[in-house]
Design a protein around this motif. Structure first.
Motif, short mmCIF file in Angstrom:
data_model
loop_
_atom_site.label_atom_id
_atom_site.label_comp_id
_atom_site.label_asym_id
_atom_site.label_seq_id
_atom_site.Cartn_x
_atom_site.Cartn_y
_atom_site.Cartn_z
N ILE A 76 -13.25 5.01 -1.76
CA ILE A 76 -12.97 6.04 -0.73
C ILE A 76 -14.28 6.57 -0.15
O ILE A 76 -14.42 6.70 1.07
N ALA A 77 -15.24 6.88 -1.01
CA ALA A 77 -16.54 7.41 -0.55
C ALA A 77 -17.24 6.40 0.36
O ALA A 77 -17.78 6.77 1.42
N LEU A 78 -17.23 5.13 -0.02
CA LEU A 78 -17.87 4.09 0.80
C LEU A 78 -17.14 3.90 2.12
O LEU A 78 -17.77 3.70 3.17
N MET A 79 -15.81 3.97 2.09
CA MET A 79 -15.03 3.84 3.32
C MET A 79 -15.36 4.98 4.28
O MET A 79 -15.51 4.77 5.48
N LYS A 80 -15.48 6.21 3.75
CA LYS A 80 -15.82 7.37 4.60
C LYS A 80 -17.21 7.19 5.19
O LYS A 80 -17.44 7.45 6.37
N GLU A 81 -18.14 6.73 4.35
CA GLU A 81 -19.52 6.50 4.77
C GLU A 81 -19.58 5.50 5.94
O GLU A 81 -20.39 5.64 6.85
N LYS A 82 -18.70 4.50 5.90
CA LYS A 82 -18.69 3.45 6.93
C LYS A 82 -17.67 3.74 8.04
O LYS A 82 -17.36 2.86 8.84
N LYS A 83 -17.15 4.97 8.07
CA LYS A 83 -16.22 5.41 9.12
C LYS A 83 -14.96 4.55 9.19
O LYS A 83 -14.45 4.25 10.26
N ASP A 99 -2.73 10.64 -12.66
CA ASP A 99 -3.91 10.11 -11.98
C ASP A 99 -3.55 9.62 -10.58
O ASP A 99 -4.36 9.76 -9.65
N MET A 100 -2.36 9.06 -10.40
CA MET A 100 -1.92 8.63 -9.07
C MET A 100 -1.92 9.83 -8.12
O MET A 100 -2.41 9.73 -6.99
N LYS A 101 -1.40 10.96 -8.58
CA LYS A 101 -1.35 12.16 -7.75
C LYS A 101 -2.76 12.63 -7.39
O LYS A 101 -3.04 12.97 -6.24
N THR A 102 -3.66 12.64 -8.36
CA THR A 102 -5.04 13.06 -8.12
C THR A 102 -5.71 12.14 -7.11
O THR A 102 -6.40 12.61 -6.19
N LEU A 103 -5.52 10.84 -7.25
CA LEU A 103 -6.13 9.88 -6.33
C LEU A 103 -5.57 10.04 -4.92
O LEU A 103 -6.31 9.97 -3.93
N GLN A 104 -4.27 10.30 -4.81
CA GLN A 104 -3.67 10.49 -3.49
C GLN A 104 -4.22 11.75 -2.83
O GLN A 104 -4.45 11.76 -1.62
N GLU A 105 -4.50 12.77 -3.61
CA GLU A 105 -5.11 13.99 -3.06
C GLU A 105 -6.52 13.71 -2.54
O GLU A 105 -7.00 14.38 -1.64
N MET A 106 -7.19 12.70 -3.10
CA MET A 106 -8.54 12.31 -2.67
C MET A 106 -8.51 11.43 -1.41
O MET A 106 -9.56 11.14 -0.85
N LEU A 111 0.26 4.47 -4.57
CA LEU A 111 -0.09 3.51 -5.61
C LEU A 111 1.18 3.03 -6.30
O LEU A 111 2.14 3.80 -6.44
N PHE A 112 1.17 1.79 -6.71
CA PHE A 112 2.37 1.16 -7.24
C PHE A 112 2.19 0.75 -8.69
O PHE A 112 1.17 0.16 -9.05
N ALA A 113 3.19 1.05 -9.50
CA ALA A 113 3.17 0.68 -10.92
C ALA A 113 3.69 -0.75 -11.09
O ALA A 113 4.37 -1.28 -10.19
N PRO A 114 3.38 -1.38 -12.22
CA PRO A 114 3.93 -2.71 -12.47
C PRO A 114 5.46 -2.69 -12.33
O PRO A 114 6.11 -1.73 -12.72
N GLY A 115 5.99 -3.74 -11.73
CA GLY A 115 7.44 -3.81 -11.53
C GLY A 115 7.90 -3.29 -10.19
O GLY A 115 9.09 -3.41 -9.85
N ALA A 116 6.98 -2.71 -9.40
CA ALA A 116 7.37 -2.23 -8.08
C ALA A 116 7.83 -3.42 -7.24
O ALA A 116 7.28 -4.52 -7.34
N ALA A 117 8.83 -3.20 -6.42
CA ALA A 117 9.36 -4.27 -5.58
C ALA A 117 8.34 -4.62 -4.50
O ALA A 117 7.83 -3.73 -3.80
N THR A 118 8.05 -5.91 -4.37
CA THR A 118 7.06 -6.32 -3.37
C THR A 118 7.52 -5.98 -1.95
O THR A 118 6.69 -5.69 -1.09
N ALA A 119 8.81 -5.96 -1.71
CA ALA A 119 9.32 -5.58 -0.39
C ALA A 119 8.98 -4.12 -0.09
O ALA A 119 8.67 -3.77 1.06
N ASP A 120 9.02 -3.25 -1.11
CA ASP A 120 8.65 -1.85 -0.93
C ASP A 120 7.16 -1.72 -0.60
O ASP A 120 6.76 -0.91 0.24
N ILE A 121 6.35 -2.51 -1.29
CA ILE A 121 4.90 -2.47 -1.06
C ILE A 121 4.60 -2.95 0.37
O ILE A 121 3.87 -2.28 1.11
#
Length: 135
Positions: A76-83, A99-106, A111-121
């Motif tokens: 995220i920091a590198l992406m912001k740096e490179k606009k 941790d997913m919630k914390t990362l989303q706040e950043m 974020l998807f857990a194992p078993g998530a449907a690929t169609a949803d992703i």
């Protein structure tokens, strides 16, 4: 949308288990996306530079190593740096809900857990790109 969604799928760090990343890469391709797969043992810098060079709409990081609270904030920091504010950073793997919630706040996308449907992703990525990218 005049062209397919372009997504970079990456494995960051020392995590050598790439079956899930390959499944996701194949599923996103099958959903009509153009997929760039970086292979194993990428650094955050390598991922962001590849995403910039490939002009992707989204970066998907697969992580099972437990380093998600280091890897995602660095990307995220590198992406912001490179606009790269209009590029989605998403991913999945073994990441506790808290941790997913914390990362989303950043600024990390869903974020998807194992078993998530690929169609949803695929649906999430396509919807995000349609809403946030100017083609």
């Amino acid at each position: 949308m005049n062209r397919p969604v372009r997504i970079l799928v990456a494995k960051v760090g020392l995590d050598g288990h790439d079956r899930g990343a390959k499944v996701i890469a194949t599923a996103m391709r099958d959903a009509g996306m153009e997929v760039i797969y970086t292979g194993l043992r990428q650094t955050a810098e390598m991922v962001v530079n590849a995403a910039l060079q490939e002009d992707v709409d989204a970066i998907g990081v697969s992580i099972l190593s437990g380093a998600h609270m280091t890897v995602f904030p660095r990307i995220i920091a590198l992406m912001k740096e490179k606009k790269m504010d209009d590029v989605l950073l998403t991913g999945g793997g073994i990441i506790p809900e808290e941790d997913m919630k914390t990362l989303q706040e950043m600024g990390v996308g869903k974020l998807f857990a194992p078993g998530a449907a690929t169609a949803d992703i695929a649906g999430y990525i396509k919807d995000w790109v349609k809403t946030n990218r100017n083609f």
